[in-house]
Enzyme design. Structure first.
Site, PDB file in Angstrom:
ATOM      1  N   LEU A 257       0.822  -1.217   0.000  1.00 12.01           N
ATOM      2  CA  LEU A 257       0.000   0.000   0.000  1.00 12.01           C
ATOM      3  C   LEU A 257       0.852   1.261   0.000  1.00 12.01           C
ATOM      4  CD1 LEU A 257      -2.723  -1.010   2.633  1.00 12.01           C
ATOM      5  CD2 LEU A 257      -2.916  -1.053   0.143  1.00 12.01           C
ATOM      6  N   GLY A 258       2.034   1.174   0.603  1.00 11.76           N
ATOM      7  CA  GLY A 258       2.910   2.338   0.665  1.00 11.76           C
ATOM      8  C   GLY A 258       4.250   1.953   1.249  1.00 11.76           C
TER       9      GLY A 258
ATOM     10  N   GLY B  42       8.053   3.677   2.949  1.00  9.36           N
ATOM     11  CA  GLY B  42       8.845   4.804   3.419  1.00  9.36           C
ATOM     12  C   GLY B  42      10.258   4.385   3.728  1.00  9.36           C
TER      13      GLY B  42
ATOM     14  N   THR C 127      11.615   3.804   6.613  1.00 12.08           N
ATOM     15  CA  THR C 127      11.798   2.861   7.724  1.00 12.08           C
ATOM     16  C   THR C 127      10.774   1.737   7.757  1.00 12.08           C
ATOM     17  OG1 THR C 127      10.454   4.258   9.173  1.00 12.08           O
ATOM     18  CG2 THR C 127      12.836   4.651   9.167  1.00 12.08           C
ATOM     19  N   ALA C 128       9.771   1.781   6.887  1.00  8.84           N
ATOM     20  CA  ALA C 128       8.726   0.753   6.958  1.00  8.84           C
ATOM     21  C   ALA C 128       7.963   0.657   5.642  1.00  8.84           C
ATOM     22  CB  ALA C 128       7.758   1.061   8.104  1.00  8.84           C
TER      23      ALA C 128
ATOM     24  N   VAL D  11       3.948  -0.628   4.172  1.00  7.13           N
ATOM     25  CA  VAL D  11       2.575  -0.897   4.610  1.00  7.13           C
ATOM     26  C   VAL D  11       1.919  -1.829   3.593  1.00  7.13           C
ATOM     27  CG1 VAL D  11       0.348   0.100   5.223  1.00  7.13           C
ATOM     28  CG2 VAL D  11       2.442   1.369   5.703  1.00  7.13           C
TER      29      VAL D  11
ATOM     30  N   ASP E 138       4.459  15.533   9.912  1.00 11.57           N
ATOM     31  CA  ASP E 138       4.540  15.077   8.515  1.00 11.57           C
ATOM     32  C   ASP E 138       3.159  15.089   7.867  1.00 11.57           C
ATOM     33  OD1 ASP E 138       5.730  14.249   6.185  1.00 11.57           O
ATOM     34  OD2 ASP E 138       5.912  12.138   6.763  1.00 11.57           O
TER      35      ASP E 138
END
Length: 716
Positions: free
Chosen positions: A15-16, A18, A20-21, A23, A135
């Protein structure tokens, strides 16, 4: 496949992602319920321990419908990576909504207000719990469909969030560069050393950029080449922005910076809403933190907008639909002033129709008395002023459109198709608005003409009844034959002469009203025929068909850009799709310009002429009203004179009877009493009739005055 004790997901369901992670979309192993899982990578564990657990702690503390819910914190089976199990929002992010070509120029007004309401509510919950997000951006605002199909937006991604009170400061830098406050941008992006500290208001800057993006489809601060290619100019634009400006851009390389104090003409929000939003954006997109609004004022001003109701007003003189935002506790006087600001029609000159009926708005009453309106069923405003209708101001979607490069370049072709399809959707939206505007023009003017015709019918009925009464009353001269010539009788003859003159004036009024009726009838027929033509218009269907076909090609281009390369056959199909896409775009814009726009401009010119005719008719009615007013005065004076003469005659008759009773009985032939009694009876009937006539004329005159009210006389 990956899993925790209770949840399962596939790495393809991303789904997404970044720094550091990542999703993923996941399922509950027992119930099958869809959730979102945030899986932290190795880089995340290089952060200090307190930073790693901060997001867990913040999410556990929050509980609000406009913040993504945290269900559990689990670990993967093998690597024992931390996993946040959260609410799944099937509608994607606000960024994905804005990336859709149909929203290339911003969200429609209703959806924007939903975003505003949700973001404000979510941020208010954060501040109540002493949390700063750090953010805020469209990509971190998720969209969920409610049970009734409505959009619900939720704040997410609290990886940069921390607990911070209003007066506390921090020095660490987080966020996405296009949405960063200039002070944070300077240190985080330009890597310039500075000793500034930051407070909770940095979220307000990010909110301001996000709201502008949602309202227009574009970022507010754009250097030549884009924010990521020209970082120094990006910093200059944001840090040098003058007070009151809400956007800044650089149109050419090394060119000057240009500032905007309003939304662009392509913005889909009404001017009524824009006027409410601009001061808010101007005050939260403030470089100096000391001058920037605090959250309390931001919440107060945005809540003020969200608590207002919109009254749709279509101005016949301008041929423009206005959205007037007011509070229900306001008076109608405040509403009339708000209309004046948008239309320049003074409150004393504003007259309204609603669904074909005259709508009387008393200034002292509550605004709750105003009828419920919609864009297709607004209040129709007309006024005594006659002006050339301006119509809807818009930018031609065909301007500044990119063209496909000759070679096959899937990334460039996708970007071009997206821009052109966005223009196609904008043309479709404008075509719908222009056609709706024509319908409102014709319908509103038709109602106005119908109202004038009703006034004519009423006036004609009154004048004809008055003429019938006068002709029957004045045509029986034999009723006073044999009455001795007296002063009162002479006054009666003079009065009868005045009433004959009155009958002549009313007769001319009747002829004038009949002529006016004929003009209005012709105009009414023209309007009805024009409305039939508008209903038969198929240009929108043609544009919609082109857009649907372009959308299919665009989706294929979107898939193609994600692939490493195209085979020979796929490349040939891609080339044909580019040709077809270009033909469809050309056809779409041709229909828009040559049919929609030209028909609208023709309708606008015709509307101006028809409005002038309607004003001419109304002014003519006003002149008739002046004549009727004079007749009213004449009838009232005649009725008063009749009353006086009648009193004198009755008194004289009484004296004659008294004298006759005291003297010897005269001969029957010499007795004047029966003729005098007939005269008095006739005069009584005439007097009563004149009372009714004067009242009818006065009532009719009030109607004409209300519909043909002119501007007040200038002060002496």
């Amino acid at each position: 496949m990956q899993s925790t004790v209770n949840y399962l997901w596939h790495t393809d369901d991303l789904l997404g992602q970044g720094a550091t992670a990542s999703v993923y979309k996941a399922r509950n192993k027992k119930s099958g319920e869809l959730v979102a899982v945030k899986v932290f990578n190795a880089a995340s564990y290089l952060r200090p321990r307190e930073v790693q657990v901060r997001e867990f702690d913040v999410l556990r503390k929050l509980n609000h419908q406009n913040i993504v819910k945290l269900f559990a914190v689990e670990e993967t089976g093998g690597s024992r990576q931390k996993v946040l199990v959260m609410e799944y929002c099937s509608g994607g992010s606000l960024l994905s909504v804005l990336e859709s070509p149909e929203n290339a120029f911003g969200l429609p007004e209703e959806e924007f207000l939903v975003v505003l309401r949700c973001v404000v509510a979510g941020m208010n919950h954060l501040r109540e719990n002493g949390v700063v997000h750090r953010d805020i951006k469209p990509g971190n605002i998720m969209r969920l469909r409610g049970e009734q199909g409505q959009s619900i937006y939720k704040l997410t991604d609290f990886g940069a969030a921390r607990e911070l009170d209003d007066e506390e400061k921090f020095v660490s830098v987080y966020g996405t560069e296009e949405y960063l406050h200039p002070d944070m941008y300077e240190r985080a992006v330009l890597r310039k050393p500075q000793q500034k500290v930051f407070g909770v208001t940095v979220d307000l800057w990010s909110i301001g950029v996000t709201l502008y993006h949602a309202a227009t489809g574009s970022l507010p601060f754009v250097p030549f080449g884009g924010p990521r290619r020209n970082k120094e100019i990006m910093f200059r634009i944001t840090s040098e922005k003058p007070a009151g400006a809400i956007a800044g851009s650089q149109r050419r390389e090394n060119g000057p910076l240009e500032w905007s104090y309003t939304f662009p003409i392509t913005c889909r929000l009404s001017l009524g809403l824009q006027s409410q939003l601009v001061p808010i954006l101007a005050n939260i997109l403030e470089v100096e933190q000391a001058k920037c609004w605090g959250f309390d004022q931001f919440f107060a001003e945005t809540s003020d907008i969200l608590q207002r109701v919109v009254v749709h007003v279509f101005s016949l003189p301008q041929a423009v639909l206005h959205h007037v935002y007011i509070h229900t506790h306001n008076t109608i006087s405040i509403f009339l002033e708000a209309v004046y600001k948008q239309t320049n029609v003074a409150p004393q000159h504003q007259e309204y129709l609603f669904e074909g009926h005259l709508c009387i708005l008393e200034p002292k009453l509550s605004a709750q008395q105003i009828a419920h309106t919609t864009a297709s069923s607004p209040l129709t405003l007309f006024s005594v002023a006659s002006e050339a209708p301006k119509g809807l101001a818009f930018k031609d979607p065909a301007l500044d459109l990119p063209k496909f490069v000759p070679k096959v370049d899937v990334q460039a072709d996708y970007s071009t198709a997206k821009s052109v399809l966005g223009a196609g959707y904008r043309a479709l939206q404008l075509a719908q608005t222009l056609l709706a505007g024509q319908e409102l023009m014709l319908r509103g003017l038709y109602w106005f003409v119908e109202m004038l015709q009703a006034t004519c019918r009423r006036s004609l009925e009154v004048t004809r009844m008055a003429l019938l009464f006068l002709s029957s009353s004045l045509g029986t001269e034999s009723s006073v034959a044999g009455v001795p010539e007296t002063q009162e009788l002479k006054k009666t003859w003079e009065l009868r002469s005045r009433l004959r003159t009155l009958a002549g004036v009313l007769s001319r009024c009747s002829c004038n009203i009949t002529e006016t009726q004929m003009k209005l009838s012709t105009l009414s027929t023209e309007l009805a025929e024009s409305r039939d033509q508008v209903h038969e218009d198929r240009s929108i269907q043609q544009i919609q068909c082109c857009v649907d076909k372009m959308q299919l090609i665009y989706k294929q281009f979107k898939k193609s850009r994600m692939r490493p390369g195209l085979g020979y056959n796929e490349e040939q199909i891609h080339k044909l799709d580019k040709v077809n896409f270009s033909h469809l775009a050309k056809r779409l814009l041709q229909v828009f310009q040559e049919e929609c726009v030209q028909r609208y401009q023709t309708a606008l010119a015709t509307h101006g002429k028809q409005m002038s005719l309607a004003h001419e008719v109304r002014n003519h009615l006003r002149l008739v009203g002046c004549s009727v007013a004079a007749c009213t005065t004449e009838a009232q004076e005649a009725q008063e004179s009749l009353s006086k003469i009648l009193d004198l005659l009755s008194h004289q008759l009484l004296q004659d009877r008294t004298k006759g009773a005291q003297a010897s009985p005269p001969t029957a032939a010499a007795d004047p009493v029966p003729e005098a009694e007939d005269l008095i009876l006739h005069m009584q009937e005439l007097c009563e009739g004149m009372k009714v006539l004067a009242f009818d004329l006065q009532d009719n005159n009030r109607i004409i005055e209300r519909l043909s009210r002119g501007p007040p006389a200038p002060d002496a």
